[in-house]
Enzyme design. Structure first.
Site, PDB file in Angstrom:
ATOM      1  N   ASP A 171       4.746 -34.401   3.606  1.00 12.71           N
ATOM      2  CA  ASP A 171       4.811 -35.511   2.657  1.00 12.71           C
ATOM      3  C   ASP A 171       4.504 -36.840   3.335  1.00 12.71           C
ATOM      4  O   ASP A 171       3.795 -37.688   2.785  1.00 12.71           O
ATOM      5  CB  ASP A 171       6.203 -35.551   2.027  1.00 12.71           C
ATOM      6  N   HIS A 255      -0.884 -36.234  -4.213  1.00  9.62           N
ATOM      7  CA  HIS A 255       0.296 -36.024  -5.054  1.00  9.62           C
ATOM      8  C   HIS A 255      -0.078 -35.495  -6.437  1.00  9.62           C
ATOM      9  O   HIS A 255       0.709 -34.780  -7.067  1.00  9.62           O
ATOM     10  CB  HIS A 255       1.112 -37.317  -5.155  1.00  9.62           C
ATOM     11  N   HIS A 258      -0.239 -31.879  -5.951  1.00  9.60           N
ATOM     12  CA  HIS A 258       1.145 -31.387  -5.938  1.00  9.60           C
ATOM     13  C   HIS A 258       1.668 -31.213  -7.352  1.00  9.60           C
ATOM     14  O   HIS A 258       2.222 -30.176  -7.731  1.00  9.60           O
ATOM     15  CB  HIS A 258       2.066 -32.340  -5.179  1.00  9.60           C
ATOM     16  N   HIS A 272       8.432 -29.875  -2.038  1.00  8.45           N
ATOM     17  CA  HIS A 272       7.523 -30.950  -2.429  1.00  8.45           C
ATOM     18  C   HIS A 272       6.477 -31.220  -1.355  1.00  8.45           C
ATOM     19  O   HIS A 272       5.271 -31.238  -1.612  1.00  8.45           O
ATOM     20  CB  HIS A 272       8.356 -32.212  -2.706  1.00  8.45           C
TER      21      HIS A 272
END
Length: 359
Positions: A171, A255, A258, A272
């Site tokens: 991340d 993201h 994701h 995540h």
């Protein structure tokens, strides 16, 4: 240049062994007397021996249920109001941090965050990521107030599961690639944005340099300099990128990928940062940065980050590719913050590039 708001840091931050001992005096100094402490089951078990006795304030312990969802925020807000709490304490991982911030915002009280994992920068940032009760990404919400106090006990994190630190590495690595993409077309980069970009670059530098040794330290449950570096990179430096750069230091295509992956139940047990790490590769493919993919793949494989959809439990076929692309391109997605516009066909091609790239 667009307006930016700088929300750089919590009011008080410390990362040291024994740091929870400061909690009672901070509470008294902050003139709060009744706290709702939101926690996860495993996080409380990991941290309870480090928590001080709260002799001068009333603390109500409440385990969170499920997700950082609108329903759970409403439940905890109601409980906090019923108890007359004037501070919220979050103890746990990213979902607990986001829940505590959201509840504190609803109640208009300060929030104290005690992260027991270094899996992302949620303890630092004035925002919460909201999911459905089933675990699908819905949105992220920003708040005007930053966290009041953030305390990190590194001994707890040194005993945490390896997968969470690895997810934090993924991340935080995205900070550089996303911030670089969000700022590359700026003609006049203001000082906060420059600082944000420099911090994002530092994140990448420290992660590539220290991650392997930090993961070794975690397997040995030792607080080493490498582990401390990665803990503070994931939580503090990662949070500073967005805090300084606002929308120019937050999220982009990595993201969005994701978020698109969360539609598949097969990915729900992945963290995540693991899914964001895969998203970095797709974003780089979209930007034509194939040399950077080649540079990152050996690092991913050394630290155990996913380099394919197969490693995320998904089939590598056109139907899956298109489903990811379509959700990644929904109107509210962060891929649209980038200067370049993408089509479904281009995103599918980006995924195909990652899937077939030499590994």
């Amino acid at each position: 240049m667009k307006q930016i708001k700088v929300q750089a840091s919590p009011s008080y931050y410390a990362c040291e062994i024994g740091v929870y001992d400061r909690l009672p005096s901070l509470m008294v100094g902050g003139k709060v007397g009744r706290a709702l402490l939101v926690h996860g089951q495993r996080s409380l078990e990991a941290a309870k021996s480090f928590l001080p006795s709260f002799d001068q304030i009333d603390v109500y312990f409440e385990q969170y249920v499920g997700e950082c969802s609108l329903m759970e925020i409403e439940r905890l807000t109601k409980l906090g109001n019923e108890k007359g709490c004037d501070v919220i304490i979050g103890l746990g991982g990213g979902k607990v941090m986001d829940l505590a911030k959201a509840v504190a915002n609803e109640m208009n009280v300060p929030v104290v965050l005690l992260p027991t994992l270094a899996s992302q920068c949620a303890a630092w940032t004035p925002l919460s990521v909201i999911y459905s009760d089933a675990g699908d990404y819905l949105k992220y919400t920003t708040f005007l107030k930053n966290p009041w106090v953030v305390l990190i006990e590194p001994t707890i994190i040194a005993s945490s599961p390896l997968s969470y630190l690895r997810a934090g590495i993924g991340d935080t690595l995205a900070k550089w690639y996303e911030a670089k993409s969000l700022t590359k077309e700026l003609d006049n980069m203001r000082v906060p944005v420059k600082l944000s970009l420099l911090t994002a670059n530092l994140c990448q530098e420290l992660i590539l340099k220290e991650s392997e040794q930090a993961l070794v330290a975690l397997t040995q449950k030792e607080v080493t300099s490498s582990l401390l570096t990665i803990i503070e990179t994931n939580i503090m430096a990662g949070g500073l990128v967005g805090g300084l750069g606002d929308e120019f230091g937050r999220i982009a295509a990595a993201h969005s990928i994701h978020n698109a992956l969360t539609q598949f139940e097969e990915t729900h047990h992945f963290l995540h940062g693991e899914k964001v790490a895969y998203g970095i590769l797709v974003q780089l493919a979209l930007e034509g940065e194939l040399e950077e993919i080649e540079k990152l793949l050996p690092f991913y494989q050394k630290v155990g980050l996913p380099v394919s959809l197969k490693e995320l439990g998904l089939k590598q076929n056109g139907e899956v590719f298109e489903a990811i692309a379509k959700k990644a391109l929904l109107p509210n997605e962060s891929i649209h913050f980038m200067s370049q516009s993408f089509t479904t066909t281009q995103v599918v091609h980006g995924i195909q590039t990652v899937e077939t790239y030499k590994k």
